[in-house]
Design a protein around this motif. Structure first.
Motif, PDB file in Angstrom:
ATOM      1  N   THR A 259      40.027  21.290  27.929  1.00  0.00           N
ATOM      2  CA  THR A 259      40.529  20.823  26.643  1.00  0.00           C
ATOM      3  C   THR A 259      39.467  21.139  25.604  1.00  0.00           C
ATOM      4  O   THR A 259      38.357  20.603  25.658  1.00  0.00           O
ATOM      5  N   VAL A 260      39.788  22.024  24.681  1.00  0.00           N
ATOM      6  CA  VAL A 260      38.811  22.463  23.680  1.00  0.00           C
ATOM      7  C   VAL A 260      38.858  21.494  22.500  1.00  0.00           C
ATOM      8  O   VAL A 260      39.911  21.293  21.881  1.00  0.00           O
ATOM      9  N   ILE A 261      37.721  20.897  22.187  1.00  0.00           N
ATOM     10  CA  ILE A 261      37.594  19.984  21.062  1.00  0.00           C
ATOM     11  C   ILE A 261      36.664  20.635  20.034  1.00  0.00           C
ATOM     12  O   ILE A 261      35.600  21.149  20.390  1.00  0.00           O
ATOM     13  N   GLY A 262      37.076  20.609  18.791  1.00  0.00           N
ATOM     14  CA  GLY A 262      36.242  21.210  17.756  1.00  0.00           C
ATOM     15  C   GLY A 262      36.610  20.682  16.391  1.00  0.00           C
ATOM     16  O   GLY A 262      37.556  19.895  16.232  1.00  0.00           O
ATOM     17  N   PRO A 263      35.880  21.106  15.357  1.00  0.00           N
ATOM     18  CA  PRO A 263      36.145  20.617  14.005  1.00  0.00           C
ATOM     19  C   PRO A 263      37.387  21.247  13.402  1.00  0.00           C
ATOM     20  O   PRO A 263      37.690  22.426  13.634  1.00  0.00           O
ATOM     21  N   THR A 264      38.105  20.459  12.626  1.00  0.00           N
ATOM     22  CA  THR A 264      39.255  20.961  11.895  1.00  0.00           C
ATOM     23  C   THR A 264      39.435  20.119  10.650  1.00  0.00           C
ATOM     24  O   THR A 264      38.891  19.015  10.550  1.00  0.00           O
ATOM     25  N   HIS A 265      40.174  20.628   9.701  1.00  0.00           N
ATOM     26  CA  HIS A 265      40.387  19.927   8.422  1.00  0.00           C
ATOM     27  C   HIS A 265      41.658  19.101   8.517  1.00  0.00           C
ATOM     28  O   HIS A 265      42.749  19.642   8.627  1.00  0.00           O
ATOM     29  N   ARG A 266      41.501  17.770   8.488  1.00  0.00           N
ATOM     30  CA  ARG A 266      42.642  16.870   8.566  1.00  0.00           C
ATOM     31  C   ARG A 266      42.386  15.666   7.660  1.00  0.00           C
ATOM     32  O   ARG A 266      41.313  15.074   7.689  1.00  0.00           O
ATOM     33  N   GLY A 267      43.385  15.286   6.877  1.00  0.00           N
ATOM     34  CA  GLY A 267      43.319  14.046   6.124  1.00  0.00           C
ATOM     35  C   GLY A 267      42.133  13.911   5.207  1.00  0.00           C
ATOM     36  O   GLY A 267      41.581  12.821   5.037  1.00  0.00           O
ATOM     37  N   GLY A 268      41.700  15.006   4.599  1.00  0.00           N
ATOM     38  CA  GLY A 268      40.598  14.947   3.657  1.00  0.00           C
ATOM     39  C   GLY A 268      39.241  14.837   4.284  1.00  0.00           C
ATOM     40  O   GLY A 268      38.278  14.408   3.630  1.00  0.00           O
ATOM     41  N   ALA A 269      39.109  15.213   5.549  1.00  0.00           N
ATOM     42  CA  ALA A 269      37.811  15.170   6.229  1.00  0.00           C
ATOM     43  C   ALA A 269      37.762  16.276   7.275  1.00  0.00           C
ATOM     44  O   ALA A 269      38.791  16.827   7.676  1.00  0.00           O
ATOM     45  N   ILE A 270      36.536  16.611   7.704  1.00  0.00           N
ATOM     46  CA  ILE A 270      36.360  17.506   8.848  1.00  0.00           C
ATOM     47  C   ILE A 270      36.235  16.615  10.066  1.00  0.00           C
ATOM     48  O   ILE A 270      35.269  15.865  10.203  1.00  0.00           O
ATOM     49  N   VAL A 271      37.233  16.664  10.929  1.00  0.00           N
ATOM     50  CA  VAL A 271      37.293  15.771  12.084  1.00  0.00           C
ATOM     51  C   VAL A 271      37.323  16.578  13.370  1.00  0.00           C
ATOM     52  O   VAL A 271      37.606  17.785  13.369  1.00  0.00           O
ATOM     53  N   LEU A 272      37.019  15.911  14.467  1.00  0.00           N
ATOM     54  CA  LEU A 272      37.057  16.542  15.779  1.00  0.00           C
ATOM     55  C   LEU A 272      38.412  16.276  16.419  1.00  0.00           C
ATOM     56  O   LEU A 272      38.835  15.126  16.546  1.00  0.00           O
ATOM     57  N   GLU A 273      39.080  17.349  16.825  1.00  0.00           N
ATOM     58  CA  GLU A 273      40.383  17.235  17.463  1.00  0.00           C
ATOM     59  C   GLU A 273      40.541  18.364  18.472  1.00  0.00           C
ATOM     60  O   GLU A 273      39.762  19.327  18.482  1.00  0.00           O
ATOM     61  N   GLU A 274      41.577  18.258  19.282  1.00  0.00           N
ATOM     62  CA  GLU A 274      41.873  19.337  20.220  1.00  0.00           C
ATOM     63  C   GLU A 274      42.297  20.585  19.444  1.00  0.00           C
ATOM     64  O   GLU A 274      43.106  20.520  18.510  1.00  0.00           O
ATOM     65  N   LEU A 275      41.722  21.724  19.842  1.00  0.00           N
ATOM     66  CA  LEU A 275      42.051  23.004  19.224  1.00  0.00           C
ATOM     67  C   LEU A 275      42.872  23.844  20.189  1.00  0.00           C
ATOM     68  O   LEU A 275      42.513  23.976  21.363  1.00  0.00           O
ATOM     69  N   ARG A 276      43.939  24.415  19.685  1.00  0.00           N
ATOM     70  CA  ARG A 276      44.731  25.337  20.491  1.00  0.00           C
ATOM     71  C   ARG A 276      44.391  26.791  20.183  1.00  0.00           C
ATOM     72  O   ARG A 276      44.722  27.685  20.948  1.00  0.00           O
ATOM     73  N   SER A 277      43.731  27.000  19.046  1.00  0.00           N
ATOM     74  CA  SER A 277      43.241  28.330  18.700  1.00  0.00           C
ATOM     75  C   SER A 277      42.113  28.170  17.695  1.00  0.00           C
ATOM     76  O   SER A 277      41.992  27.126  17.038  1.00  0.00           O
ATOM     77  N   ALA A 278      41.318  29.220  17.552  1.00  0.00           N
ATOM     78  CA  ALA A 278      40.227  29.176  16.582  1.00  0.00           C
ATOM     79  C   ALA A 278      40.742  29.182  15.148  1.00  0.00           C
ATOM     80  O   ALA A 278      39.992  28.856  14.222  1.00  0.00           O
ATOM     81  N   ALA A 279      42.015  29.506  14.948  1.00  0.00           N
ATOM     82  CA  ALA A 279      42.592  29.489  13.595  1.00  0.00           C
ATOM     83  C   ALA A 279      42.608  28.076  13.021  1.00  0.00           C
ATOM     84  O   ALA A 279      42.722  27.898  11.800  1.00  0.00           O
ATOM     85  N   GLU A 280      42.505  27.071  13.885  1.00  0.00           N
ATOM     86  CA  GLU A 280      42.515  25.680  13.424  1.00  0.00           C
ATOM     87  C   GLU A 280      41.136  25.208  12.953  1.00  0.00           C
ATOM     88  O   GLU A 280      41.010  24.083  12.464  1.00  0.00           O
ATOM     89  N   LEU A 281      40.102  26.036  13.106  1.00  0.00           N
ATOM     90  CA  LEU A 281      38.783  25.678  12.595  1.00  0.00           C
ATOM     91  C   LEU A 281      38.826  25.602  11.063  1.00  0.00           C
ATOM     92  O   LEU A 281      39.684  26.230  10.440  1.00  0.00           O
ATOM     93  N   PRO A 282      37.918  24.849  10.448  1.00  0.00           N
ATOM     94  CA  PRO A 282      37.974  24.644   8.988  1.00  0.00           C
ATOM     95  C   PRO A 282      37.395  25.815   8.200  1.00  0.00           C
ATOM     96  O   PRO A 282      36.424  25.662   7.440  1.00  0.00           O
ATOM     97  N   TYR A 283      37.992  27.003   8.370  1.00  0.00           N
ATOM     98  CA  TYR A 283      37.534  28.182   7.632  1.00  0.00           C
ATOM     99  C   TYR A 283      37.621  27.916   6.128  1.00  0.00           C
ATOM    100  O   TYR A 283      38.653  27.494   5.610  1.00  0.00           O
TER     101      TYR A 283
END
Length: 391
Positions: A35-59
């Motif tokens: 289960t890959v966990i990494g940073p993503t942009h959600r709800g006005g913050a950079i949070v850690l969540e499960e990633l299904r692809s690197a496209a979900e990173l906060p580019y």
């Protein structure tokens, strides 16, 4: 602490991944059942969540930080890891905030059945572990695995974790990892380390393996050999970050400073502002205290025991038959700070602070651990100058 299935074989030469290679890394880890966990942009913050692809990173997203202040801001480039510590840390996965330990049920005939809660072994891959958080994981390993009372549940989660560190090239205004010796370059303990490079020649990631499993994963990805320009750019970006820390600790032995400041007047000043809410302990990636609570339903026929995070700011944290040991906010803040920077050394052989700055950002009244350490140091110098202090 590397993954349980890996060994510290000599690392292969560094390679370079592009954005497609980074996504291939995520897919390769998922294909291994992680289960890959990494940073993503959600709800006005950079949070850690499960990633299904690197496209979900906060580019393209960064953060604006200060005491009691956090805001996500749009960047002019498409950097994926140009943000500093968010509201969560990897502790949320390795030492979850609340875990059920057992349940008990009473049948109509009075027979009692107790069932221990069993959790399937986790197989995490943490993508984007900052060097400060890499050290925080090592500290929690020492606390929860190194003593007489090993936390078996933590060990099960930790043994299965694959760590992908990302070296810091964009420190935040509340970062002070250089003062604590925890960054911005990645120390030992990672399976793979990445350094993001984004310049006129393109967007890429310098990658190197720290374990045999890390090398094996990298070997299966689309990549190219690390060229001199990328190596130089990566090294310069990390070196530049070291010179742009937003905060610093006083250049003294913090252990000694805390031990000699127990009666400092500064504690009264900070206590006048501290809400004893415990936000700093909840956000801290190394705070490890837990307690247990028992709950039951209205019938009294079903009961559960849960483990949950606890804070030394809680009045009941030091409760004895005669009442709480630390009744004042002054004593509770002093306990937290002197333990974090001082007596942690006596217990575990290191500081309990990694310089991530979360406690500063998530304090609702903007109490700054570095400011307090500097104030204690200045008070001590003043006392010494007046002939009142310790030698």
């Amino acid at each position: 602490m590397p993954s349980a299935t890996t060994t510290r074989d000599p690392a292969p030469p560094a390679c370079v991944l592009d954005r497609q290679g980074l996504d291939a890394l995520v897919q390769a880890l998922r294909a291994r059942g992680r289960t890959v966990i990494g940073p993503t942009h959600r709800g006005g913050a950079i949070v850690l969540e499960e990633l299904r692809s690197a496209a979900e990173l906060p580019y393209g997203w960064g953060v604006e930080l200060d005491g009691g202040h956090y805001r996500v801001v749009r960047r002019e480039d498409e950097a994926a890891f140009a943000h500093s510590a968010g509201p969560q840390s990897w502790k949320n996965y390795l030492l979850p905030e609340r875990v059920r330990q057992w349940t008990a049920d009473r049948a109509p005939d009075g027979e009692l059945t107790v069932r221990q809660e069993r959790h399937p072994p986790a197989s995490y891959a943490f993508l984007g572990v900052r060097p400060c958080d890499l050290r925080a994981i090592a500290i929690q390993d020492r606390v929860l695995l190194g003593g007489w009372h090993r936390d078996d549940a933590y060990q099960a989660r930790r043994n299965g974790a694959f760590l992908i560190a990302v070296e810091c090239t964009e420190p935040g205004a509340t970062c002070f990892c250089v003062s604590m010796g925890t960054g911005p370059a990645a120390g030992p303990g990672y399976d793979i380390a990445l350094t993001e490079v984004l310049d006129e020649t393109g967007h890429r990631f310098l990658a190197r393996a720290g374990t045999a499993e890390g090398a094996e994963v990298l070997a299966g990805l689309p990549q190219r050999d690390a060229d001199a320009a990328t190596r130089t750019a990566a090294a310069e970006a990390v070196e530049s970050a070291a010179g742009r820390m937003g905060r610093s600790m006083p250049p003294v032995d913090l252990h000694t400073l805390m031990a000699s400041s127990l009666e400092a007047e500064r504690w009264d000043e900070v206590a006048s502002r501290c809400l004893t809410c415990g936000n700093c302990t909840m956000a801290c990636p190394t705070c490890f205290c837990t307690t247990t609570e028992d709950i039951t339903d209205l019938t009294g026929d079903h009961a559960e025991r849960w483990s949950r995070w606890e804070s030394c700011y809680d009045l009941d944290f030091s409760h004895l038959p005669g009442g709480p040991v630390r009744q004042s906010g002054r004593s509770r803040y002093r306990q937290w700070l002197t333990h974090k920077l001082g007596t942690w050394w006596d217990q575990f052989g290191s500081s309990g602070c990694v310089g991530c700055g979360r406690c500063i950002v998530w304090c609702p009244v903007a109490i700054d651990i570095t400011e307090e350490a500097h104030a204690l140091h200045q008070e001590q110098l003043a006392r010494r100058a007046a002939g009142e202090g310790t030698p």
